[in-house]
Design a protein around this motif. Structure first.
Motif, PDB file in Angstrom:
ATOM      1  N   LEU A 134      -5.321  11.752 -13.497  1.00 33.15           N
ATOM      2  CA  LEU A 134      -5.177  10.287 -13.806  1.00 33.15           C
ATOM      3  C   LEU A 134      -4.815   9.956 -15.165  1.00 33.15           C
ATOM      4  CD1 LEU A 134      -8.420   8.858 -12.598  1.00 33.15           C
ATOM      5  CD2 LEU A 134      -6.324   7.827 -12.032  1.00 33.15           C
ATOM      6  N   THR A 166     -16.693  -1.994 -17.466  1.00 31.64           N
ATOM      7  CA  THR A 166     -16.630  -1.175 -16.114  1.00 31.64           C
ATOM      8  C   THR A 166     -15.522  -1.627 -15.503  1.00 31.64           C
ATOM      9  OG1 THR A 166     -19.142  -1.031 -16.256  1.00 31.64           O
ATOM     10  CG2 THR A 166     -17.949  -0.929 -14.051  1.00 31.64           C
ATOM     11  N   GLN A 167     -14.701  -0.745 -15.021  1.00 35.33           N
ATOM     12  CA  GLN A 167     -13.432  -0.914 -14.053  1.00 35.33           C
ATOM     13  C   GLN A 167     -13.777  -0.819 -12.839  1.00 35.33           C
ATOM     14  OE1 GLN A 167     -10.107   1.086 -15.887  1.00 35.33           O
ATOM     15  NE2 GLN A 167     -10.259   0.495 -17.816  1.00 35.33           N
ATOM     16  N   TYR A 168     -13.094  -1.761 -12.052  1.00 35.04           N
ATOM     17  CA  TYR A 168     -13.083  -1.824 -10.464  1.00 35.04           C
ATOM     18  C   TYR A 168     -11.712  -1.548  -9.821  1.00 35.04           C
ATOM     19  CZ  TYR A 168     -17.767  -3.475 -11.310  1.00 35.04           C
ATOM     20  OH  TYR A 168     -18.912  -3.644 -11.713  1.00 35.04           O
ATOM     21  N   PHE A 169     -11.668  -0.496  -9.205  1.00 33.70           N
ATOM     22  CA  PHE A 169     -10.284  -0.056  -8.849  1.00 33.70           C
ATOM     23  C   PHE A 169      -9.822  -0.678  -7.448  1.00 33.70           C
ATOM     24  CE2 PHE A 169      -8.757   3.312 -11.806  1.00 33.70           C
ATOM     25  CZ  PHE A 169      -9.788   3.251 -12.459  1.00 33.70           C
ATOM     26  N   GLY A 170      -8.380  -0.907  -7.299  1.00 34.51           N
ATOM     27  CA  GLY A 170      -7.964  -1.129  -6.168  1.00 34.51           C
ATOM     28  C   GLY A 170      -7.515   0.107  -5.297  1.00 34.51           C
ATOM     29  N   PRO A 171      -6.931  -0.196  -4.049  1.00 35.47           N
ATOM     30  CA  PRO A 171      -6.867   1.243  -3.213  1.00 35.47           C
ATOM     31  C   PRO A 171      -5.605   2.115  -3.689  1.00 35.47           C
ATOM     32  CG  PRO A 171      -6.206  -1.029  -2.167  1.00 35.47           C
ATOM     33  CD  PRO A 171      -6.972  -1.224  -3.169  1.00 35.47           C
ATOM     34  N   GLY A 172      -4.835   1.491  -4.242  1.00 34.37           N
ATOM     35  CA  GLY A 172      -3.554   1.990  -4.929  1.00 34.37           C
ATOM     36  C   GLY A 172      -2.505   1.637  -3.913  1.00 34.37           C
ATOM     37  N   TYR A 176     -17.007   8.371 -11.165  1.00 34.83           N
ATOM     38  CA  TYR A 176     -16.312   7.559 -10.112  1.00 34.83           C
ATOM     39  C   TYR A 176     -15.916   8.785  -9.118  1.00 34.83           C
ATOM     40  CZ  TYR A 176     -14.671   3.362 -12.905  1.00 34.83           C
ATOM     41  OH  TYR A 176     -14.914   2.228 -13.531  1.00 34.83           O
ATOM     42  N   ARG A 185       0.948  -1.132   0.057  1.00 35.80           N
ATOM     43  CA  ARG A 185      -0.125   0.068  -0.057  1.00 35.80           C
ATOM     44  C   ARG A 185       0.682   1.201   0.050  1.00 35.80           C
ATOM     45  NH1 ARG A 185      -5.143   0.210   1.808  1.00 35.80           N
ATOM     46  NH2 ARG A 185      -4.766   2.420   0.918  1.00 35.80           N
ATOM     47  N   TYR A 205     -18.774   7.490 -17.480  1.00 37.45           N
ATOM     48  CA  TYR A 205     -18.878   6.749 -16.100  1.00 37.45           C
ATOM     49  C   TYR A 205     -18.460   7.992 -15.226  1.00 37.45           C
ATOM     50  CZ  TYR A 205     -17.530   2.277 -18.251  1.00 37.45           C
ATOM     51  OH  TYR A 205     -17.598   1.276 -18.901  1.00 37.45           O
ATOM     52  N   PHE A 234      -3.244   6.994 -17.833  1.00 39.34           N
ATOM     53  CA  PHE A 234      -3.203   5.627 -18.089  1.00 39.34           C
ATOM     54  C   PHE A 234      -1.789   5.319 -18.610  1.00 39.34           C
ATOM     55  CE2 PHE A 234      -4.705   1.652 -19.970  1.00 39.34           C
ATOM     56  CZ  PHE A 234      -4.050   1.542 -21.327  1.00 39.34           C
ATOM     57  N   LEU A 271       0.511   8.179  -6.532  1.00 39.37           N
ATOM     58  CA  LEU A 271      -0.476   6.925  -6.306  1.00 39.37           C
ATOM     59  C   LEU A 271      -0.640   6.134  -7.651  1.00 39.37           C
ATOM     60  CD1 LEU A 271      -2.266   5.623  -4.161  1.00 39.37           C
ATOM     61  CD2 LEU A 271      -4.256   6.925  -5.285  1.00 39.37           C
ATOM     62  N   LEU A 319      -2.616   3.056  -9.568  1.00 38.43           N
ATOM     63  CA  LEU A 319      -3.867   2.346  -9.198  1.00 38.43           C
ATOM     64  C   LEU A 319      -4.054   1.275 -10.342  1.00 38.43           C
ATOM     65  CD1 LEU A 319      -6.104   5.673  -8.811  1.00 38.43           C
ATOM     66  CD2 LEU A 319      -5.846   3.893  -7.102  1.00 38.43           C
ATOM     67  N   ALA A 324      -7.820   7.055  -0.804  1.00 37.38           N
ATOM     68  CA  ALA A 324      -8.489   5.711  -1.381  1.00 37.38           C
ATOM     69  C   ALA A 324      -8.455   5.544  -2.644  1.00 37.38           C
ATOM     70  CB  ALA A 324     -10.019   5.574  -0.917  1.00 37.38           C
ATOM     71  N   GLY A 325      -8.718   4.481  -3.408  1.00 36.49           N
ATOM     72  CA  GLY A 325      -8.929   4.286  -4.637  1.00 36.49           C
ATOM     73  C   GLY A 325     -10.218   4.888  -5.159  1.00 36.49           C
ATOM     74  N   LEU A 326     -10.435   4.639  -6.662  1.00 37.58           N
ATOM     75  CA  LEU A 326     -11.653   5.102  -7.249  1.00 37.58           C
ATOM     76  C   LEU A 326     -12.820   3.927  -6.993  1.00 37.58           C
ATOM     77  CD1 LEU A 326      -9.310   6.650  -8.823  1.00 37.58           C
ATOM     78  CD2 LEU A 326     -11.061   7.296 -10.402  1.00 37.58           C
ATOM     79  N   GLN A 367      -1.545   8.478 -10.611  1.00 39.57           N
ATOM     80  CA  GLN A 367      -2.301   9.459 -10.325  1.00 39.57           C
ATOM     81  C   GLN A 367      -1.778  10.453  -9.392  1.00 39.57           C
ATOM     82  OE1 GLN A 367      -5.582   9.177  -7.367  1.00 39.57           O
ATOM     83  NE2 GLN A 367      -6.535  10.883  -8.430  1.00 39.57           N
ATOM     84  N   TYR A 409      -2.764   2.866 -13.669  1.00 42.19           N
ATOM     85  CA  TYR A 409      -2.945   4.339 -13.680  1.00 42.19           C
ATOM     86  C   TYR A 409      -2.192   4.876 -12.663  1.00 42.19           C
ATOM     87  CZ  TYR A 409      -7.442   3.594 -16.169  1.00 42.19           C
ATOM     88  OH  TYR A 409      -8.505   3.081 -17.097  1.00 42.19           O
TER      89      TYR A 409
END
Lengths: 113, 109
Positions: free
Chosen positions: A43, A101-107, B35, A9, B33, A45, A88, A90, B41-43, A37, A35
């Motif tokens: 952000l 649809t993208q689902y992100f981790g906490p980074g 977010y 983390r 989208y 890519f 950060l 991500l 935190a993340g997104l 940030q 990504y």
């Protein structure tokens, strides 16, 4: 279902070192995107992997690289770290496409001293 | 290249509605989208809208899409302190997501 996990983390490195970050996608997701940030650039890519192949790449120098394993887990590596790499990082997973649809981790928060 | 623009800040009073606006450039985007990112935190995916829709409602969230003007908005009804965050708009373009800079939502008591 467990979400996207990223390790570590937090990370502190010095200039010139290299670093490897890890991302475990949601089970069943085959696409992993990375990504960067930063407060100044927002952000950006880095790249996207699907089925162990880099399918898309952003505008970053060759010091930034990645890979994906057969279980869809992904790693990114940054060599010869510069102060400006502090950010950060991500990771996001999606089912098939980088535009699903993208689902992100906490980074992972990387600090380069 | 493709671009997504958002205002950097929005300040609203608790209990009021917040409207966060976004403009994009790729008219061929299939999905757009929203977010949310809380500090450190993340997104978190809030909602998305398919390009052939004009509106999508999900509890306190309403997304409006004006394809002619390439304008997307997110309305949060009855804004609460827990809504304090940065809100990112993203469009898909050329097999990747293009992100806005994020709008920081500030809630005044």
């Amino acid at each position: 279902k467990a979400g996207v996990t990223q390790t570590p983390r937090y990370l502190i490195k010095t200039r010139g070192q290299q670093v490897t970050l890890s991302c475990s996608p949601i089970s069943g997701h085959r696409s992993v995107s990375w990504y960067q940030q930063t407060p100044g650039q927002g952000l950006q890519f880095l790249f996207e992997y699907f089925s162990e192949t880099q399918r898309n790449k952003g505008n970053f120098p060759g010091r930034f690289s990645g890979r994906q394993f057969s279980n869809s887990r992904s790693e990114m590596n940054v060599s010869t770290l510069e102060l400006g790499d502090s950010a950060l990082y991500l990771c996001a997973s999606s089912l098939d496409s980088g535009t699903d649809t993208q689902y992100f981790g906490p980074g992972t928060r990387l600090t380069v001293l | 290249g493709e671009d997504v623009e958002q205002s950097l800040f929005l300040s609203v009073r608790e209990g009021d509605s917040s409207v966060i606006n976004c403009t994009y450039t790729d008219s061929s985007s299939t999905y757009l989208y929203w977010y949310k990112q809380e500090p450190g935190a993340g997104l978190q995916l809030l909602t998305y809208i398919f390009s052939n829709m004009d509106m999508k409602q999900d509890q306190r969230l309403t997304v409006l899409l004006n394809k002619k003007d390439k304008h997307l908005s997110l309305r949060i009804a009855d804004t609460q302190t827990g809504d304090s965050a940065i809100y990112f708009c993203a469009e898909e373009s050329n097999y990747q997501l293009i992100w806005g800079a994020g709008t920081k939502l500030i809630i005044k008591p």
